[in-house]
Scaffold this motif. Structure first.
Motif, mmCIF file in Angstrom:
data_model
loop_
_atom_site.group_PDB
_atom_site.id
_atom_site.type_symbol
_atom_site.label_atom_id
_atom_site.label_comp_id
_atom_site.label_asym_id
_atom_site.label_seq_id
_atom_site.Cartn_x
_atom_site.Cartn_y
_atom_site.Cartn_z
ATOM 1 N N THR A 51 -8.437 5.015 7.319
ATOM 2 C CA THR A 51 -9.363 4.115 6.631
ATOM 3 C C THR A 51 -8.598 3.121 5.770
ATOM 4 O O THR A 51 -8.859 1.916 5.804
ATOM 5 C CB THR A 51 -10.325 4.928 5.744
ATOM 6 N N ARG A 52 -7.619 3.632 5.016
ATOM 7 C CA ARG A 52 -6.856 2.746 4.144
ATOM 8 C C ARG A 52 -6.027 1.759 4.951
ATOM 9 O O ARG A 52 -5.870 0.601 4.566
ATOM 10 C CB ARG A 52 -5.953 3.568 3.240
ATOM 11 N N LEU A 53 -5.510 2.245 6.076
ATOM 12 C CA LEU A 53 -4.686 1.380 6.913
ATOM 13 C C LEU A 53 -5.528 0.249 7.516
ATOM 14 O O LEU A 53 -5.105 -0.906 7.555
ATOM 15 C CB LEU A 53 -4.044 2.220 8.017
ATOM 16 N N GLU A 54 -6.732 0.602 7.953
ATOM 17 C CA GLU A 54 -7.630 -0.419 8.498
ATOM 18 C C GLU A 54 -7.932 -1.471 7.448
ATOM 19 O O GLU A 54 -7.901 -2.672 7.725
ATOM 20 C CB GLU A 54 -8.957 0.220 8.924
ATOM 21 N N ALA A 55 -8.219 -1.004 6.222
ATOM 22 C CA ALA A 55 -8.533 -1.941 5.144
ATOM 23 C C ALA A 55 -7.325 -2.814 4.843
ATOM 24 O O ALA A 55 -7.459 -4.007 4.556
ATOM 25 C CB ALA A 55 -8.967 -1.180 3.892
ATOM 26 N N PHE A 56 -6.150 -2.232 4.935
ATOM 27 C CA PHE A 56 -4.919 -2.986 4.693
ATOM 28 C C PHE A 56 -4.763 -4.082 5.734
ATOM 29 O O PHE A 56 -4.429 -5.229 5.417
ATOM 30 C CB PHE A 56 -3.724 -2.031 4.750
ATOM 31 N N ASP A 79 -7.192 -5.518 7.462
ATOM 32 C CA ASP A 79 -8.186 -6.560 7.176
ATOM 33 C C ASP A 79 -7.704 -7.461 6.049
ATOM 34 O O ASP A 79 -7.874 -8.678 6.086
ATOM 35 C CB ASP A 79 -9.521 -5.931 6.760
ATOM 36 N N GLU A 107 -6.008 12.774 7.707
ATOM 37 C CA GLU A 107 -5.638 11.715 8.633
ATOM 38 C C GLU A 107 -6.664 10.590 8.606
ATOM 39 O O GLU A 107 -6.318 9.412 8.671
ATOM 40 C CB GLU A 107 -5.525 12.310 10.040
ATOM 41 N N ASN A 166 -14.302 -0.214 8.094
ATOM 42 C CA ASN A 166 -14.059 0.679 6.966
ATOM 43 C C ASN A 166 -14.828 0.196 5.744
ATOM 44 O O ASN A 166 -15.146 -0.984 5.609
ATOM 45 C CB ASN A 166 -12.561 0.742 6.661
ATOM 46 N N ILE A 171 0.864 -1.180 0.000
ATOM 47 C CA ILE A 171 0.000 0.000 0.000
ATOM 48 C C ILE A 171 0.900 1.229 0.000
ATOM 49 O O ILE A 171 1.975 1.213 0.597
ATOM 50 C CB ILE A 171 -0.957 -0.012 1.206
ATOM 51 N N TYR A 178 -6.272 -3.007 -3.264
ATOM 52 C CA TYR A 178 -7.348 -2.024 -3.347
ATOM 53 C C TYR A 178 -6.736 -0.652 -3.487
ATOM 54 O O TYR A 178 -5.555 -0.455 -3.228
ATOM 55 C CB TYR A 178 -8.233 -2.068 -2.100
#
Lengths: 356, 316
Positions: free
Chosen positions: A340-345, A347, A335, B82, A325, B122
């Motif tokens: 949000t992107r970090l959380e998705a990463f 998961d 921030e 998220n 990522i 993604y």
């Protein structure tokens, strides 16, 4: 001439060794710039060119805050990218703002040279003998080396501490004590003691915990404020973090490993890419080969060497099937978006690990 | 039988579903957020209540979307996730073989790549809002056409006008220019749909390998013109699910089902009892922007704070 007060920009916790060096080889007072806050960035962004990379803005903010507190001698380093022009441009901007100060760059054109540094410090302290300068320089470099060793140990374990905050406390302690270093043996003893202390902190670490490597540009790697404390966020998610870039790496390992790295990734790179570009391609390859669960790439918005490296990194990551990522940081970066992107990463790598 | 509520509070619209244990949708709702996420969540819940039997037990609540934290706190949600994960989970429950999800919402757009039912990559738009629903709505207004009819009108065009993509500013000024030049309205609308699709592929999906089956969702997926533009550009069939707009809500309801936590949800909550306060902490130069949520003047939760100094401010 008034009393000289020296200051320099922040980079992680490296103000400790820099302050140590400056207080021992010059007779002048050293002023640590106020800790980086949003105000620092606002100040920097206000007077810096809008599209310049973000470390420039942080550095400029540090200078302004230090100058306001009375500093009148400023230091800057440099590197193999736009960083190489920082000192001249920043000096000009600050002079245009009406501040009076002396400005020194530690780097001659593109490289750290001991003789050049000696000449620079000689201007601040005419009585400085080369022996004394060299002694403290080596001692400081050793301090940096030990700091980096302890830091990388902390990164491995901090996500798994049972009592929250113990690692941070030890870090505070060793930074405080390193300031009072008396000599090589003293420093070495402190290092061993703190290493034991860190290893003795109770942790609960599962055998196959998530492991993530942080790669990318050097400032965003080393200054936690600039990435919204990315490593702390990862620690909260119980992830072991491997980071390559620290000052030890930049001073020694980078040059020592260059040929080996190029050999390892000869399939992808024939030459270096400027700054840490090629290094990051190698790191991607290395992390994949060592079964890491994911890679996080950070850079300031508009960082040219990394922009050049990203397509190659992408290809390596794709070939080796390792999730990656990219984060780009600027004054405008939200921030919430990063989180949000970090959380998705998180998961995603968790699900991929579960599927193996 | 246990039931689960999933709410997706987006920037433009708020979506809600109630699922049963078999992951079947028993109630659904879709309405505009209108700049008030709390009120929107409340309206969604009331609408869902009207569709189901009052007595059925809802034992888990999940929230997603940009207001997930706020609404999750107020509803005492069991899962706050998220939108990327929520969309992937929701879509997988309908189409287990999906490889690529294209999603264009009101304010953001994302692409999710999957392999063997697992997210492998993604991306989300970072810098620019070009090619999102909000852009299309504002241009629809300029053209005097309801945005809902955009797709149908676009399909009637035989030669779509070329409209600059890359950035809303370029697209908009080019659009105005083309209108004044005298291009036909349907050609312009078709060109606009095409520019949204190509902008998405160039910015969000940059460097990603798009493989079929491809599913297109989010509010903009209701626009047939954009769907067709995607098919032309990708050279592959692009599916639009009739439940595409609900996928986030469905996904987060499934996550609530999968989690072990169970708390009985009271649907007759009064959101007016909740008060949110946003303020800047001035105790140091960091100026953290803190949001605190209170219910009947008792403190519930806060976020945005970074240190102990802020904690003192929050409790006040």
């Amino acid at each position: 001439m008034n009393k000289k007060i020296i200051s320099f920009p922040h980079l992680g916790s490296y103000s400790v060794p820099i302050e140590f060096l400056l207080t021992h080889i010059t007779p002048h007072e050293v002023l640590i710039a106020p800790k980086i806050t949003n105000k620092t960035l606002e100040l920097g962004a206000k007077y810096a060119p809008d599209t310049v990379c973000i470390p420039f803005k942080y550095n400029l903010g540090n200078y302004i805050e230090a100058l306001e507190l009375g500093a009148n001698v400023l230091f800057q380093a440099g590197g193999g990218c736009r960083y190489g022009y920082y000192s001249e441009v920043q000096e000009k901007i600050l002079k245009d703002l009406g501040y009076t100060f002396e400005f020194y760059s530690l780097v001659d054109v593109d490289r750290f040279k001991v003789s050049y540094m000696y000449k620079t410090f000689k201007k601040l302290n005419p009585h400085l003998s080369f022996f004394k300068f060299f002694y403290y320089l080596v001692l400081t470099v050793l301090m940096v080396f030990y700091m980096d060793r302890l830091d990388s140990l902390i990164r491995k374990n901090i996500g798994f501490e049972i009592e929250h905050g113990l690692h941070q406390e030890v870090k505070k302690d060793f930074l405080r004590d390193f300031k009072k270093t008396k000599g090589f043996f003293h420093l070495h003893r402190m290092f061993r003691m703190y290493k034991k202390k860190i290893l003795r902190i109770p942790i609960k670490k599962p055998e196959n915990c998530l492991k993530v490597g942080i790669i990318g540009e050097l400032y965003t790697a080393m200054e936690p404020f600039s990435t919204y404390f990315l490593e702390m966020e990862l620690a909260k998610m119980n992830i072991e973090v491997k980071r390559f870039t620290d000052v030890t790496y930049l001073l020694f390992l980078k040059a020592l490993r260059r040929r080996k790295m190029l050999r390892d990734i000869s399939k992808y790179c024939t030459y270096t890419l400027g700054a840490d570009g090629m290094d990051n391609v190698w790191r991607t390859w290395y992390l994949a080969k060592n079964h890491y669960d994911g890679i996080i790439h950070t850079k300031p918005f508009g960082c040219t060497p990394e922009i050049g490296a990203i397509p190659i990194i992408d290809k390596v990551a794709h070939d080796e099937k390792i999730p990656i990522i990219y984060f780009s940081f600027d004054t405008q970066t939200s921030e919430v978006g990063v989180k949000t992107r970090l959380e998705a990463f998180y998961d995603m790598i968790l699900a991929q690990k579960g599927a193996q | 039988m246990e039931y689960f509520l999933g709410i997706d509070i987006g920037s433009v619209s708020t979506k809600g579903v109630v699922l049963n244990e078999k992951q079947e949708v028993v109630a659904e709702s879709y309405l505009y957020t209108k700049g008030n996420p709390m009120d929107a969540a409340n309206r969604v819940i009331q609408e869902l209540r009207g569709q189901i039997d009052e007595k059925i037990p809802i034992v888990g609540v999940g929230t997603t979307g940009s207001a997930r934290k706020l609404i999750g706190t107020i509803l005492n949600a069991t899962v706050i996730k998220n939108e990327i994960t929520a969309h992937a989970i929701g879509t997988l429950s309908f189409y287990p073989e999906v490889r690529t999800i294209l999603e264009i919402g009101g304010q953001d757009s994302k692409i999710i790549l999957l392999e063997n039912q697992i997210v492998t990559d993604y991306a989300m738009n970072t810098l620019c809002a070009a090619g999102t629903g909000a852009f299309l709505s504002s241009q629809a207004e300029r053209l005097g056409v309801p945005v809902e009819d955009f797709g149908k009108i676009a399909l009637t065009s035989k030669s779509p006008t070329n409209i600059a993509a890359r950035c809303t500013v370029f697209a908009e000024s080019d659009l105005v220019h083309k209108i004044q030049m005298g291009y036909k309205k349907e050609d312009i609308i078709a060109g606009l749909c095409k520019s949204v699709a190509s902008n998405y592929l160039n910015n969000v999906a940059k460097g990603k390998k798009i493989q079929g089956p491809i599913i297109f969702q989010g509010g903009v997926s209701k626009n047939v013109g954009v769907q067709k533009a995607f098919e032309e550009l990708l050279g592959e069939e692009v599916f639009v699910s009739p439940k595409g707009h609900l996928m986030g809500a469905i996904g987060v309801a499934i996550l609530a089902l999968r989690s072990k936590k169970r708390t009985l949800f009271q649907p007759n909550f009064d959101y007016r009892a909740f008060e949110t306060k946003g303020f800047q902490c001035n105790r140091c130069a960091n100026h953290c922007e803190i949001i605190s949520v209170r219910k009947n003047n008792t403190f519930i939760d806060s976020w945005g704070n970074r240190c102990e100094k802020g904690n003192l401010m929050i409790q006040k």
